[in-house]
Design an enzyme around this catalytic site. Structure first.
Site, short mmCIF file in Angstrom:
data_model
loop_
_atom_site.label_atom_id
_atom_site.label_comp_id
_atom_site.label_asym_id
_atom_site.label_seq_id
_atom_site.Cartn_x
_atom_site.Cartn_y
_atom_site.Cartn_z
N ARG A 27 0.80 -1.53 0.23
CA ARG A 27 -0.14 -0.05 -0.33
C ARG A 27 0.98 1.29 -0.21
NH1 ARG A 27 -5.41 -1.55 1.72
NH2 ARG A 27 -5.89 0.17 2.23
N LYS A 514 4.17 -0.97 -18.47
CA LYS A 514 5.48 -1.82 -18.04
C LYS A 514 6.34 -1.06 -18.49
CE LYS A 514 3.56 -4.10 -16.02
NZ LYS A 514 1.80 -4.72 -15.45
N GLU A 517 6.66 2.19 -15.98
CA GLU A 517 6.71 2.30 -14.71
C GLU A 517 7.71 1.28 -13.74
OE1 GLU A 517 3.51 -0.37 -12.76
OE2 GLU A 517 3.30 -1.80 -14.50
O1 M6R Z 1 -5.83 -4.18 -8.07
P1 M6R Z 1 -6.18 -3.12 -9.56
O2 M6R Z 1 -5.94 -4.16 -10.71
O3 M6R Z 1 -7.49 -2.66 -9.50
O4 M6R Z 1 -4.83 -1.98 -9.81
C1 M6R Z 1 -5.18 -1.19 -10.66
C2 M6R Z 1 -3.50 -0.32 -11.20
O5 M6R Z 1 -3.61 0.19 -9.93
C3 M6R Z 1 -2.98 -1.72 -11.70
O6 M6R Z 1 -3.15 -2.27 -12.43
C4 M6R Z 1 -1.16 -0.65 -12.62
O7 M6R Z 1 -1.63 -0.80 -13.00
C5 M6R Z 1 -0.90 -1.93 -12.03
N1 M6R Z 1 0.33 -2.17 -10.39
C6 M6R Z 1 0.76 -2.04 -13.03
O8 M6R Z 1 1.48 -2.90 -13.43
#
Ligand code: M6R
Length: 638
Positions: A27, A514, A517
């Protein structure tokens, strides 16, 4: 974002709080802090460190204070940079009241201004600190803690999970929940508090999920809870039989690479699990795939597969419109999935970004179903969008990877993936498992609507198994070349363009996300057909253009033209193609070739190599792969 841990009981709390914070690092990891009522001097003793929880652990090794009541926090910086003074806990002026917070307090500047005029002084520039001063002030003025809370609640806006530790209240923690999650684990003369039950699930399976807009005064033996109108709430304690899945890196250097390699298993386990819910697999024996006790629909008396996931079968049979809402990588998977629902189940499907959807005009459609997709089940934008849809009496099924997440608990139905804990911030196995789950679900709906035969469904399951195999084997095929040649070469570029068409367009978006980030290299994902409408101006020998092919002859021809346009401008082409696509392959400076699969599964086949390639480029740059700067795994604020 931000993780909260708390304890009140008979034992010393420091070890529990620190372990809980480590489990909540998904988190946020900008700073961490701990405070307890020191058992020796009965005053608040605290420590804060910038960076991940391990730094706080190291700092606390040098001191010996501990106590039977304490709280901790791991922060994702929103208001104020990642500095010690902005780390939580935050305090009132006298430093006799501490608070940890998850969320954003709106209008905090105006509150701060008023408090400053009244003689308060502040140590940080966080929104959280005003919540400490407000309660400190209210306690001085009101006789009871409840009355003090009532006065604070009239002043707080935004989203907040707050846990207070008050020196004058050495046996009670105060919890407030508005929009951000907060749970209490009920132990034997001890209570555990967390943003997520993962904090205490190895110590108790009795969980009180605090309802939204509620507060609680929690002692070692008692929870006194109220709604925001100050009516008492009887805490609903649920048995949460969820095994603690602690993932460790084993022999891998990063969680990301471990999770890339876990994809085949994650997909297989999920499909087996769905088949089991579907009444298939009578003789299947695997310890991996057990339908856990908590997988029950939300107390609805519905039967069969649709009943198990919380939907009425007649709704599915008559389904005419599907909307999918998600964020980030999950949105990319949703976008890919929309081709499944339209192509396989013949249902018009829209895909919406949660952050946009929640502020757009809402239109009800005939026989509509909404799917939300979220790995964590906690993403604030997706959650709020889901609530908005539910207010309009439209059923929502959420596809998530985290059992008992807020989304799963609040949705009308849910399909629980079995990808296992994903620790790296960059989603990998959840992305591929989401694609596989959507492919399976589209077939299952098509069967229900009488469009597909059971035999076709069985074949789809076999295709998924085959493609998960290809995903894994292709990494092995290209592994050494990528590590030895591609990583040093491609890590020298400062920007990339990723192109796709039709189903490979959202895949290109995912690849661009990807790369940026984790490597911090600028990457632009674009529909290949739009290149000539602007972005082609960026094409030069310093900007690799990565093209993801498709298994559709017409669209392949169009992609081929786009590749030629890049080549004509001396662009360096990296191509992800399929066997037999020789013309495209011949244009490439670098090429990855995959066996031909069912056309709609083309992105899934390319997923492993795409992720591995980006991982290795990033590793060469020596970036903190699992915890990239400025990010958190679970995005629980707007
Ligand atoms: O937990 P979630 O799938 O709802 O998260 C959404 C995005 O924050 C998440 O997919 C984020 O873009 C990825 N961790 C990037 O790799």
């Amino acid at each position: 974002m931000c993780g909260i841990v708390g304890y009140v009981g008979q034992k010393n709390c420091r070890e529990f709080v620190l372990e809980g914070l480590s489990r909540l690092e998904y988190r946020g990891y900008d700073s961490a802090g701990f405070v307890c009522i020191d058992q020796n001097n009965k005053h608040l003793s605290f420590a804060k460190e910038v960076g991940p929880v391990n730094r706080l652990k190291e700092a606390l090794e040098k001191v010996d204070y501990d106590g039977t009541i304490g709280i901790g926090h791991t922060r994702w910086a929103s208001h104020g940079p990642a500095e010690k003074k902005n780390a939580h806990p935050q305090f009132d002026c006298q430093k006799t009241l501490a608070v940890v917070h998850n969320g954003i307090i709106e209008g905090h500047n105006a509150i701060r201004k008023r408090l400053l005029q009244e003689g308060h002084w502040f140590d940080s520039i966080t929104d959280t600190e005003v919540a400490a001063h407000l309660l400190g002030e209210a306690i001085a003025f009101h006789k009871s803690l409840k009355a003090a809370i009532a006065s604070v609640l009239t002043q707080l806006k935004g989203a907040y999970a707050l846990v207070y530790l008050i020196e004058k209240e050495p046996e009670r923690l105060l919890l407030i929940r508005h929009k951000s999650p907060l749970v209490v684990g009920v132990g034997d003369s001890e209570m555990f508090v967390g943003s997520d039950p993962i904090v205490f699930i190895d110590r108790t399976n009795k969980v009180f999920f605090m309802p939204d807009d509620s507060y609680a005064i929690v002692s070692s033996n008692h929870i006194e809870a109220y709604d925001f109108q100050h009516n008492p709430i009887v805490p609903q304690i649920k048995i949460h039989d969820h095994l603690l899945e602690i993932s460790n890196k084993q022999e891998y250097e990063h969680f990301m690479i471990k999770e890339i390699y876990e994809q085949k298993r994650a997909i297989e386990n999920s499909i087996l699990f769905f088949k089991k819910l579907n009444g298939q697999l009578i003789d299947y024996k695997s310890d991996d795939v057990i339908v856990p006790a908590y997988v029950t629909n939300n107390n609805k008396d519905l039967e069969g597969f649709w009943g198990q996931i919380g939907l009425d079968i007649s709704h599915v049979k008559n389904l005419k419109n599907l909307d999918i809402i998600a964020a980030g990588t999950s949105w990319h998977a949703a976008y890919i999935g929309s081709y499944f629902f339209e192509g396989i189940a013949n249902i018009p499907t829209t895909v919406q970004l949660a952050s946009e959807h929640r502020y757009s005009k809402f239109f009800k459609k005939d026989n509509q179903l909404v799917l939300t997709i979220s790995q964590s089940g906690e993403t604030a934008d997706t959650l709020e969008s889901m609530r908005l849809v539910q207010k309009n009496d439209i059923p929502v099924v959420c596809i998530t990877n985290v059992a008992a997440s807020t989304m799963m608990r609040e949705a009308d139905g849910f399909l629980l993936m079995q990808a296992g804990v994903e620790r790296s911030v960059a989603s990998t196995k959840s992305f591929s498992t989401q694609i596989a789950s959507l492919y399976w679900l589209a077939h299952r709906i098509a069967v229900e609507k009488g469009i597909l035969s059971l035999q076709a469904m069985k074949e789809a399951e076999e295709q998924l198994s085959l493609v998960s195999e290809i995903l894994e084997c292709s990494i092995e095929n290209y592994k050494w070349e990528i590590m030895e040649k591609d990583a040093p070469f491609y890590s020298t570029f400062e920007r990339f363009i990723f192109l796709g068409r039709h189903i490979s367009y959202p895949f290109a978006l995912e690849a661009a996300l990807k790369l940026k980030e984790i490597s911090y290299i600028f990457a632009h994902g674009y529909p290949a057909g739009e290149l000539k409408h602007g972005p082609i101006a960026l094409v030069d020998e310093k900007t690799p253009v990565v093209i993801f092919s498709v298994l559709n002859d017409l669209i392949y021809e169009k992609l081929l033209s786009n590749a030629q346009e890049v080549k004509a401008r001396k662009g360096h082409l990296v191509v992800f193609a399929f066997e037999g696509q020789d013309e495209l392959i011949s244009l490439a400076g670098r090429c990855f070739v995959f066996p031909r699969v069912a056309p709609l599964l083309a992105p899934l086949a390319m997923t492993g190599v795409m992720q591995f390639w980006i991982y290795q480029i990033t590793k060469f740059l020596n970036r903190p792969i699992d915890m990239p700067r400025n990010l958190a795994k679970s995005v629980t604020i707007e």
